[in-house]
Design a protein around this motif. Structure first.
Motif, PDB file in Angstrom:
ATOM      1  N   LEU A  12      17.001  42.286  29.067  1.00 65.46           N
ATOM      2  CA  LEU A  12      16.985  43.313  29.811  1.00 65.46           C
ATOM      3  C   LEU A  12      18.016  44.361  29.447  1.00 65.46           C
ATOM      4  O   LEU A  12      18.153  45.491  30.197  1.00 65.46           O
ATOM      5  N   ASP A  13      18.650  44.366  28.238  1.00 61.65           N
ATOM      6  CA  ASP A  13      19.425  45.436  27.678  1.00 61.65           C
ATOM      7  C   ASP A  13      18.495  46.407  26.971  1.00 61.65           C
ATOM      8  O   ASP A  13      17.901  46.220  26.086  1.00 61.65           O
ATOM      9  N   LYS A  14      18.509  47.364  27.352  1.00 61.23           N
ATOM     10  CA  LYS A  14      17.791  48.702  26.877  1.00 61.23           C
ATOM     11  C   LYS A  14      18.013  48.807  25.429  1.00 61.23           C
ATOM     12  O   LYS A  14      16.939  49.407  24.602  1.00 61.23           O
ATOM     13  N   GLU A  15      19.104  48.836  25.108  1.00 58.81           N
ATOM     14  CA  GLU A  15      19.314  48.699  23.588  1.00 58.81           C
ATOM     15  C   GLU A  15      18.945  47.839  22.501  1.00 58.81           C
ATOM     16  O   GLU A  15      18.610  47.862  21.589  1.00 58.81           O
ATOM     17  N   GLN A  16      18.855  46.659  23.374  1.00 57.38           N
ATOM     18  CA  GLN A  16      18.288  45.475  22.476  1.00 57.38           C
ATOM     19  C   GLN A  16      17.700  44.530  23.240  1.00 57.38           C
ATOM     20  O   GLN A  16      18.216  43.661  24.051  1.00 57.38           O
ATOM     21  N   PRO A  17      16.280  44.849  23.734  1.00 54.98           N
ATOM     22  CA  PRO A  17      15.480  44.072  24.855  1.00 54.98           C
ATOM     23  C   PRO A  17      15.143  42.672  24.491  1.00 54.98           C
ATOM     24  O   PRO A  17      15.188  41.871  25.590  1.00 54.98           O
ATOM     25  N   GLN A  18      15.192  42.109  23.287  1.00 54.05           N
ATOM     26  CA  GLN A  18      15.188  41.116  23.298  1.00 54.05           C
ATOM     27  C   GLN A  18      15.899  40.162  21.956  1.00 54.05           C
ATOM     28  O   GLN A  18      16.515  41.165  21.283  1.00 54.05           O
ATOM     29  N   ALA A  19      16.181  38.949  22.056  1.00 57.76           N
ATOM     30  CA  ALA A  19      17.063  38.175  21.321  1.00 57.76           C
ATOM     31  C   ALA A  19      16.595  36.686  20.972  1.00 57.76           C
ATOM     32  O   ALA A  19      15.639  36.289  21.813  1.00 57.76           O
ATOM     33  N   THR A 476      17.346  41.950  38.994  1.00 55.03           N
ATOM     34  CA  THR A 476      18.548  41.706  37.999  1.00 55.03           C
ATOM     35  C   THR A 476      19.308  42.959  37.990  1.00 55.03           C
ATOM     36  O   THR A 476      20.162  42.949  38.688  1.00 55.03           O
ATOM     37  N   ARG A 477      19.040  43.657  37.170  1.00 55.94           N
ATOM     38  CA  ARG A 477      19.907  44.954  36.953  1.00 55.94           C
ATOM     39  C   ARG A 477      19.733  45.758  38.327  1.00 55.94           C
ATOM     40  O   ARG A 477      20.688  46.366  38.548  1.00 55.94           O
ATOM     41  N   LEU A 489      26.668  42.073  35.113  1.00 52.88           N
ATOM     42  CA  LEU A 489      25.791  41.242  35.649  1.00 52.88           C
ATOM     43  C   LEU A 489      24.391  42.007  35.515  1.00 52.88           C
ATOM     44  O   LEU A 489      24.296  43.142  35.236  1.00 52.88           O
ATOM     45  N   GLY A 490      23.142  41.246  35.576  1.00 52.20           N
ATOM     46  CA  GLY A 490      21.997  41.781  35.408  1.00 52.20           C
ATOM     47  C   GLY A 490      21.294  41.917  34.344  1.00 52.20           C
ATOM     48  O   GLY A 490      20.090  42.143  34.095  1.00 52.20           O
ATOM     49  N   GLN A 491      21.955  41.503  33.046  1.00 53.04           N
ATOM     50  CA  GLN A 491      21.494  41.482  31.880  1.00 53.04           C
ATOM     51  C   GLN A 491      22.112  40.631  30.799  1.00 53.04           C
ATOM     52  O   GLN A 491      23.388  40.322  31.342  1.00 53.04           O
ATOM     53  N   LEU A 492      21.632  40.248  29.733  1.00 52.95           N
ATOM     54  CA  LEU A 492      22.340  39.432  28.665  1.00 52.95           C
ATOM     55  C   LEU A 492      22.630  40.101  27.490  1.00 52.95           C
ATOM     56  O   LEU A 492      22.236  40.239  26.700  1.00 52.95           O
ATOM     57  N   SER A 493      23.761  40.483  27.791  1.00 53.17           N
ATOM     58  CA  SER A 493      24.607  41.417  26.550  1.00 53.17           C
ATOM     59  C   SER A 493      26.048  40.926  26.355  1.00 53.17           C
ATOM     60  O   SER A 493      26.660  40.355  27.295  1.00 53.17           O
ATOM     61  N   PRO A 494      26.644  41.404  25.462  1.00 45.17           N
ATOM     62  CA  PRO A 494      27.986  40.983  25.004  1.00 45.17           C
ATOM     63  C   PRO A 494      28.860  41.540  26.190  1.00 45.17           C
ATOM     64  O   PRO A 494      28.850  42.659  26.615  1.00 45.17           O
TER      65      PRO A 494
END
Length: 533
Positions: A12-19, A476-477, A489-494
């Motif tokens: 849900l990170d708009k810069e990197q939607p999937q990992a 989430t977001r 909170l709300g996304q899976l980012s560093p």
């Protein structure tokens, strides 16, 4: 360290939607990306977790629950039945298991669903129906909406409610044609009986909430915004101090305690990332089911009834001004179109007051936003007011909304219209009014149908449906922003907390009906697996 790999991760990170992989250490995410990218950040003694291609989402947050009531409801009679007869049968079974003289409690009845509910006033059940089961036990059953209660004669006597009892200012005792109480208590009148029911101790309530949090983890919830009162806050603090609270809780404060909260210097955002103070909560009106939601025009099926306006715009503004001066945002329950209009009028004045006095623009909310007048559809966005809504309400209430609001229902639960206007959405369940299962809410948001494509495959007012991503973001977001925690909170980012769920299926690609039956295989909060199937 933990390395989660071989997974379809929706960040849900708009810069990197999937990992493909996540590196987690000390409760936070260190890296997210491809397996190769994340492996370069690993160190010795990293625990490898191969998810075999499963789907990972950020942990879901329910932005509106009544944690105290939900925890206790797990032990009450489930009164959400298809018929009155079935409800009465469940009550009779519980009475047989209960020591004479002890209270019998239940929750979830909804007279709108009972075709066999006859004999009462306005389609409601009566005390006499319960008296036929027992006269030795006081019985008290809260409606699904939590805006009405149903008591037998023993419970009314225990509360000293009789023909001479006056209605409280914020509620009503339903009466028969000669003035005798029927057994139905509306809005503030519910406290007449509710206040005499023996209360659990702080320790008992803490244990009940601890058990409930495990149920919520199993549903994929890693956080909630709570709207219950002092006893719940005391229990939550006890759990936090004992290290037993691992569900993230935003604790809102009832408006009647605003003076006390301000007096000791509390403010929105005080606490930590497990237990944190939210806004000041007030009620502008009642609910759809008992016809107490405040309306601009009368109910379609009750032409003399405009519902109950509990606070008007001026009163809400006065509370909001005091709250803002003492560091609090406002949260106001509003369901009917008049109630929402009054809240928006108050918030317009509050925004002006904040600006004139150099105050920060607080993240004010409206809870439910179930029906808006067409003139008000863009005003939440104009005022930067958050719509805290419960998608499951739309599918639960759609037939009642059609019956009670008529053509106005086209402006009800208007997620798409609000979102297109630029309104921020935060989603929840209102548990125990509805199930806290967020996948039921996601299904409702993207289909606007009940199971079996009811009322039609296209859904109820299908133009208001959301995309799957928009629906997930509400849990989430959107919830994280509402709580002022959008930077962790709300996304899976560093740098974000490692709150996540693992699913066997993918809610973004599966058949829509499959979304409703999904449940997580694992739930992580702060890097700890708190639930594993």
């Amino acid at each position: 360290m933990q390395l989660i790999t071989n997974a379809r991760i929706y960040t849900l990170d708009k810069e990197q939607p999937q990992a493909e992989a996540l590196l987690i250490d000390q409760g936070t995410i260190l890296a997210a990306g491809s397996k190769e990218e994340v492996k370069t950040a690993t160190q010795n003694r990293t625990k490898l977790i191969d998810l075999g291609g499963r789907t990972v989402l950020p942990g879901l947050t329910d932005a509106h629950v009544h944690l105290h009531h939900y925890a206790l409801s797990l032990k009450k009679i489930d009164c959400e039945t298809k018929t009155l007869t079935e409800c009465l049968q469940r009550i009779a079974m519980r009475v047989q298991e209960t020591v004479a003289g002890s209270w019998v409690l239940g929750h979830g009845w909804q007279q709108n669903d009972w075709a066999d509910c006859i004999g009462g006033r306005d389609g409601f059940p009566t005390a006499a129906m319960l008296d036929a089961i027992t006269t030795e036990h006081p019985i008290y059953l809260t409606a699904k909406s939590l805006h009405a209660g149903w008591a037998n004669s023993a419970a009314l006597r225990a509360a000293n409610v009789n023909t001479n009892t006056a209605d409280p200012p914020d509620g009503a005792i339903q009466r028969d044609p000669v003035g005798n109480p029927t057994g139905i208590l509306l809005e503030g009148a519910m406290s007449l009986v509710g206040d005499v029911i023996p209360k659990p101790t702080d320790a008992q309530l803490a244990d009940a909430i601890a058990a409930a949090q495990a149920t919520l983890w199993a549903l994929g919830l890693t956080g909630v915004h709570d709207f219950d009162r002092r006893a719940c806050f005391v229990a939550l603090q006890q759990l936090r101090a004992a290290g037993r609270l691992k569900l993230r809780v935003i604790k809102n404060i009832p408006v009647e305690d605003l003076e006390y909260a301000a007096g000791v210097g509390l403010r929105t955002g005080f606490g930590d990332d497990v237990l944190r103070i939210g806004n000041i909560k007030a009620f502008a009106d009642g609910a759809l089911g008992p016809h107490t939601a405040a309306m601009i025009q009368p109910y379609a099926d009750d032409p003399e009834n405009l519902g109950m306006l509990l606070l008007d715009g001026e009163e809400i503004f006065e509370y909001g001004r005091t709250a803002a001066l003492n560091g609090f945002g406002m949260t106001v329950h509003a369901i009917g179109d008049r109630a929402n209009h009054e809240v928006l009028k108050a918030y317009a004045n509050l925004r002006k007051f904040e600006n004139e006095n150099g105050l920060q623009p607080y993240r004010h909310r409206i809870e439910h936003v179930q029906l808006l007048h067409p003139d008000d559809l863009t005003r939440l966005a104009d005022l930067d007011v958050i719509a805290s809504m419960q998608p499951i309400h739309a599918t639960s209430d759609m037939f009642a909304a059609d019956q009670y609001w008529g053509d106005r229902a086209q402006y009800a639960y208007a997620w798409r219209t609000l979102l297109n206007a630029g309104t921020r959405l935060a989603f929840g369940s209102d548990a125990p009014v509805e199930s806290p299962n967020p996948f039921w809410g996601l299904h409702a948001a993207v289909t606007r149908t009940r199971p079996g494509n009811v009322p039609s495959p296209e859904g109820w007012y299908p133009g208001q449906k959301l995309t799957r991503l928009e629906a997930v973001e509400g849990f989430t977001r959107g919830a994280a922003y509402t709580a002022g925690q959008e930077n962790r909170l709300g996304q899976l980012s560093p740098g974000y907390f490692a709150d996540l769920i693992v699913l066997e299926d993918d809610p973004f690609t599966s058949e829509p009906d499959r979304i409703r039956t999904m449940l997580p295989e694992r739930t992580m909060v702060g890097g700890e697996w708190v639930f594993e199937k």
